[in-house]
Design a protein around this motif. Structure first.
Motif, short mmCIF file in Angstrom:
data_model
loop_
_atom_site.label_atom_id
_atom_site.label_comp_id
_atom_site.label_asym_id
_atom_site.label_seq_id
_atom_site.Cartn_x
_atom_site.Cartn_y
_atom_site.Cartn_z
N LYS A 138 0.80 -1.23 0.00
CA LYS A 138 0.00 0.00 0.00
C LYS A 138 0.83 1.29 0.00
O LYS A 138 0.29 2.39 0.12
N ASN A 139 2.14 1.16 -0.12
CA ASN A 139 3.01 2.34 -0.15
C ASN A 139 2.60 3.23 -1.34
O ASN A 139 2.72 2.82 -2.50
N PRO A 140 2.13 4.47 -1.08
CA PRO A 140 1.64 5.33 -2.18
C PRO A 140 2.73 5.77 -3.14
O PRO A 140 2.43 6.25 -4.24
N ALA A 141 4.00 5.61 -2.75
CA ALA A 141 5.10 6.06 -3.60
C ALA A 141 5.12 5.32 -4.93
O ALA A 141 5.45 5.90 -5.97
N TYR A 142 4.75 4.05 -4.92
CA TYR A 142 4.79 3.26 -6.15
C TYR A 142 3.74 3.75 -7.16
O TYR A 142 4.01 3.88 -8.35
#
Length: 255
Positions: A138-142
Motif C-alpha cells: 500500500k506504499n503510495p510512492a509506487y
C-alpha cells in the motif's frame, strides 16, 4: 591482464572465499578459520577486501545469464538494511516464479527512489519482455512513481498496478532468506560496502533459485563454480574433465 594480479593468491581461492561468504551467511572470521583448516592462511580483513572488489564483479559478469525470461507479473517491495547504525531501504523485484529481477539500495523511501528503481528494472528488459502487471504493497510512492513514468513514456501506458498485500507474500518470504545472509554482518559501515556485499548475496541467491541453471553445464555446485570461474577467464581442468564425463555418460545412455 589477469583479474587477480598482485593478489598473492590464486583466483580459484579468492573466488571460493567470495562465493562462500556470500552464499552461506558466515562471518569473515569464521571463513578465515575454515580456510585455515584447508591449509590456506588468509586474514579476515583480506577476505573482506576480496568480497568488496569481486562480489560486484561477479554480479556484473553474470548479469546477462541471470536475467529472467518473459514474465507477465512482477512483485516489488522494499526491506530494511542497517548501515552505520541507520536503517536504509533495499528495493527488490521478483517475478511470479520467484526469480530475482533487480535490486537497489537507497538512503530514503520516497516516490523519487521508487521511480528510480522501477526505471532501472524496466530499462533492462526488452520492449517485448516487460510485465503486464506490477504488484506492490500500500506504499503510495509506487502509484505516484508509475503515474509519472507513464506520463514520461518510461513504461507502458496500459501497465496495471495492483496494491494487494497478499500478492507480495512470495517476495516477503524472499526478503527473509536474504536477511539470513545479512544478519552475520551486524550492520554495514557505509552504503558503498553495503551495496557491494548485497550484490554478492543476491547473485548467490540467484544460483539457489537456479536462474542460471541453463548456462551452468555441470549439475549442482560444480556448475556454479564452473560458470563463475569461466567469466573470470579461469580454466579449471577438473571441471572440464567432469563436463566431458557427463557428456559421455549421456551419450552412452542414449546409444
Amino acid at each position: 591482464m589477469s583479474d587477480f594480479k598482485w593478489r598473492h593468491f590464486q583466483g580459484e581461492i579468492i573466488l571460493q572465499c567470495v562465493r562462500w561468504y556470500c552464499k552461506y551467511g558466515i562471518s569473515y572470521r569464521d571463513l578465515e578459520e575454515m580456510m585455515e583448516e584447508r591449509g590456506v592462511e588468509v586474514d579476515h580483513t583480506t577476505i573482506y577486501r576480496w568480497v568488496q572488489h569481486y562480489a560486484p564483479e561477479i554480479e556484473k559478469r553474470l548479469r546477462w545469464y541471470y536475467r529472467p525470461s518473459y514474465s507477465t507479473s512482477w512483485q516489488i517491495d522494499e526491506t530494511y538494511v542497517k548501515v552505520k547504525g541507520q536503517w536504509k531501504y533495499l528495493y527488490r523485484a521478483i517475478d511470479k516464479e520467484g526469480r530475482t529481477l533487480d535490486f537497489f539500495l537507497s538512503h530514503t523511501r520516497s516516490t523519487a527512489m521508487a521511480k528510480r528503481f522501477l526505471c532501472k528494472a524496466l530499462k533492462k528488459q526488452k520492449s517485448y519482455d516487460r510485465p503486464d502487471t506490477i504488484n506492490t504493497d500500500k506504499n503510495p510512492a509506487y502509484g505516484a512513481a508509475l503515474k509519472e513514468m507513464k506520463k514520461e513514456g518510461k513504461c507502458d501506458a496500459d501497465l496495471e498496478h495492483r496494491q494487494v498485500k497478499y500478492l507480495n507474500n512470495r517476495l516477503e518470504a524472499d526478503h527473509g532468506k536474504l536477511k539470513r545472509l545479512i544478519k552475520p554482518v551486524r550492520g554495514f559501515k557505509s552504503m558503498k560496502t553495503a551495496y557491494a556485499t548485497i550484490k554478492g548475496f543476491e547473485v548467490m541467491r540467484m544460483f539457489r533459485k537456479q536462474q542460471m541453471r541453463g548456462w551452468q553445464q555441470l549439475p549442482g555446485v560444480k556448475g556454479e563454480v564452473w560458470l563463475i570461474e569461466k567469466r573470470f577467464g579461469i580454466h579449471n581442468p577438473k571441471y572440464a574433465e567432469a563436463w566431458w564425463k557427463m557428456i559421455n555418460d549421456e551419450f552412452e545412455a542414449t546409444a
